[in-house]
Design a protein around this motif. Structure first.
Motif, PDB file in Angstrom:
ATOM      1  N   ALA A 152       0.833  -1.207   0.000  1.00  0.00           N
ATOM      2  CA  ALA A 152       0.000   0.000   0.000  1.00  0.00           C
ATOM      3  C   ALA A 152       0.867   1.255   0.000  1.00  0.00           C
ATOM      4  N   THR A 153       1.944   1.243   0.772  1.00  0.00           N
ATOM      5  CA  THR A 153       2.853   2.391   0.809  1.00  0.00           C
ATOM      6  C   THR A 153       3.565   2.563  -0.520  1.00  0.00           C
ATOM      7  N   ALA A 154       3.986   1.447  -1.112  1.00  0.00           N
ATOM      8  CA  ALA A 154       4.639   1.496  -2.419  1.00  0.00           C
ATOM      9  C   ALA A 154       3.702   2.061  -3.472  1.00  0.00           C
ATOM     10  N   SER A 155       2.432   1.760  -3.359  1.00  0.00           N
ATOM     11  CA  SER A 155       1.449   2.281  -4.313  1.00  0.00           C
ATOM     12  C   SER A 155       1.362   3.797  -4.218  1.00  0.00           C
ATOM     13  N   GLY A 156       1.379   4.313  -2.988  1.00  0.00           N
ATOM     14  CA  GLY A 156       1.397   5.757  -2.833  1.00  0.00           C
ATOM     15  C   GLY A 156       2.612   6.370  -3.500  1.00  0.00           C
ATOM     16  N   SER A 157       3.733   5.701  -3.386  1.00  0.00           N
ATOM     17  CA  SER A 157       4.961   6.164  -4.016  1.00  0.00           C
ATOM     18  C   SER A 157       4.842   6.138  -5.528  1.00  0.00           C
TER      19      SER A 157
END
Length: 412
Positions: free
Chosen positions: A150-155
């Motif tokens: 999920a954090t990588a998606s924000g990135s």
């Protein structure tokens, strides 16, 4: 520990765990992507309105502070009513606030729109609200991986939206570019729909955790030394990232870096952050989380020292943003992971929200001090070095954290 569905339960395809995970990731892409572009609008908006740079910086600083203040409240609402409803309301406020930014030349109204309304909208539609839903749906052994994804998606959103916004700025001007971003944020409503699974019996139940009220959970969490240290460390993360997000584009412009290359550099942060955040989630699922966190903060400081002491060229700019990108939000899966290890998932959104409030207080100071000290001294040197010192501080304070369930949060 999560419970499984009974054979009689039939779950619609759009409530399937993989669909929910993908939809949550798209929400994170949009939320993070839109806000990551605001630094590109610093010069055009301040020049168009004949404002000092501190005016724009103050609005974004207020935005970061309001985002932080609103995050625990959004977390409480998500823990009580489900993440999807909070995300949808947040998307509407997000779009409204950006439109206010786009249609005023009054500094006070700009602060209300870009600072207060956008800040609340970001908080209510952020990936922390998404992760609160995923934390209950995903099995414990895959939880850190899901947080990393999920954090990588924000990135990835930053990688997509930063060059997109830069291209819009060059081709159509800042008014049209900002309006396009405002309407893009409304797509969050569509992709939040699968997260309504949290409001059905198909969502995992909380088990193996102490039966505490929300107010008891908050009070007992702040009584834990490890939680206080984690909160203090996350302040530094906010200071460093917010300063770079808002002030790196004008800093690069002053050193002869083109607007297009600056957009590429900011997008590169997002691209490398995809790998860094995902890898962080995997590391967090396999071993200790506090040591990798300390290493990340130390490497950030080292990277800044190298960047500001070497000549600013296209090559050093891209190397710096790629390195910082890899370290950018890699703190988030580990920080959220420590919250769930210590306190479980029942009040995860709320307790992470208070940690994130500290992050956003740091963001407020990073953005505001960047503009304020620039107007006083004509450069960003003091803020760069302050970020270096804070990074070393954060590397130290994470080491004493105890990685186990807090006694008062364990089921009898």
């Amino acid at each position: 520990m999560t419970t499984s569905q009974t054979p009689s339960q039939t779950v619609p395809w759009y409530f399937a765990p993989m669909i929910v995970l993908i939809a949550g990731c798209v929400v994170a892409i949009i939320n993070f992507g839109v806000r990551s572009t605001f630094g590109l609008f610093t010069l055009p908006i301040t020049e168009a309105n004949q404002w000092p740079r501190e005016t724009f910086s103050l609005a974004i600083a207020i935005q970061n502070l309001v985002w932080g203040i609103a995050t625990p409240i959004a977390g409480m609402l998500a823990d009580r009513y489900g993440s999807a409803r909070v995300l949808m309301a947040g998307a509407v406020l997000y779009a409204l606030g950006v439109l206010v930014m786009n249609n005023t030349s009054d500094a006070m109204i700009f602060n209300v729109g870009g600072g207060i309304i956008v800040g609340i909208g970001i908080a209510m539609s952020s990936f922390s609200i998404v992760m609160a839903a995923l934390g209950r749906i995903v099995p414990p052994e895959k939880r850190s991986w899901a947080f990393g994804l999920a954090t990588a998606s924000g990135s990835l959103g930053q990688f997509i939206f930063a060059p997109f916004a830069a291209a819009l700025l060059s081709a159509y001007g800042w008014h049209n570019a900002l309006a396009t971003l405002a309407f893009s944020s409304l797509l969050i409503i569509l992709f939040a729909l699968p997260l309504l699974v949290q409001n059905t019996k198909a969502s995992a139940k909380v088990a193996g955790e102490a039966d505490l009220t929300m107010s008891q959970a908050i009070g007992k969490a702040f009584g834990e030394r490890s939680y206080v240290l984690l909160t203090a460390g996350f302040f530094v993360c906010g200071f460093q990232l917010a300063f770079i997000t808002v002030h790196l584009p004008p800093y690069l412009a002053e050193h002869g870096i083109s607007k297009e290359l600056a957009g590429l550099a900011m997008g590169l942060i997002g691209l490398f952050n995809v790998a860094g955040s995902y890898l962080s989630g995997i590391i967090g699922g396999r071993g200790e989380k506090r040591v990798p966190l300390s290493v990340i903060y130390f490497l950030r400081s080292l990277s800044v020292v190298a960047f500001i002491t070497l000549p600013i060229t296209p090559v050093t700019t891209l190397i710096f943003t790629a390195t910082m990108g890899f370290l950018w939000l890699s703190t988030v899966p580990l920080t959220m992971g420590l919250v769930t290890v210590m306190f479980g998932t029942r009040y995860m959104a709320t307790l992470y929200g208070f940690v994130f409030l500290s992050h956003q207080i740091g963001s407020f100071l990073g953005v505001w001090l960047g503009g304020k000290l620039y107007d006083i001294y004509g450069n960003y040197d003091i803020v760069w070095w302050l970020g270096v010192a804070l990074g070393v501080f954060a590397a130290i304070v994470h080491l004493p954290i105890i990685e186990k369930r807090a006694t008062t949060f364990a089921a009898a």
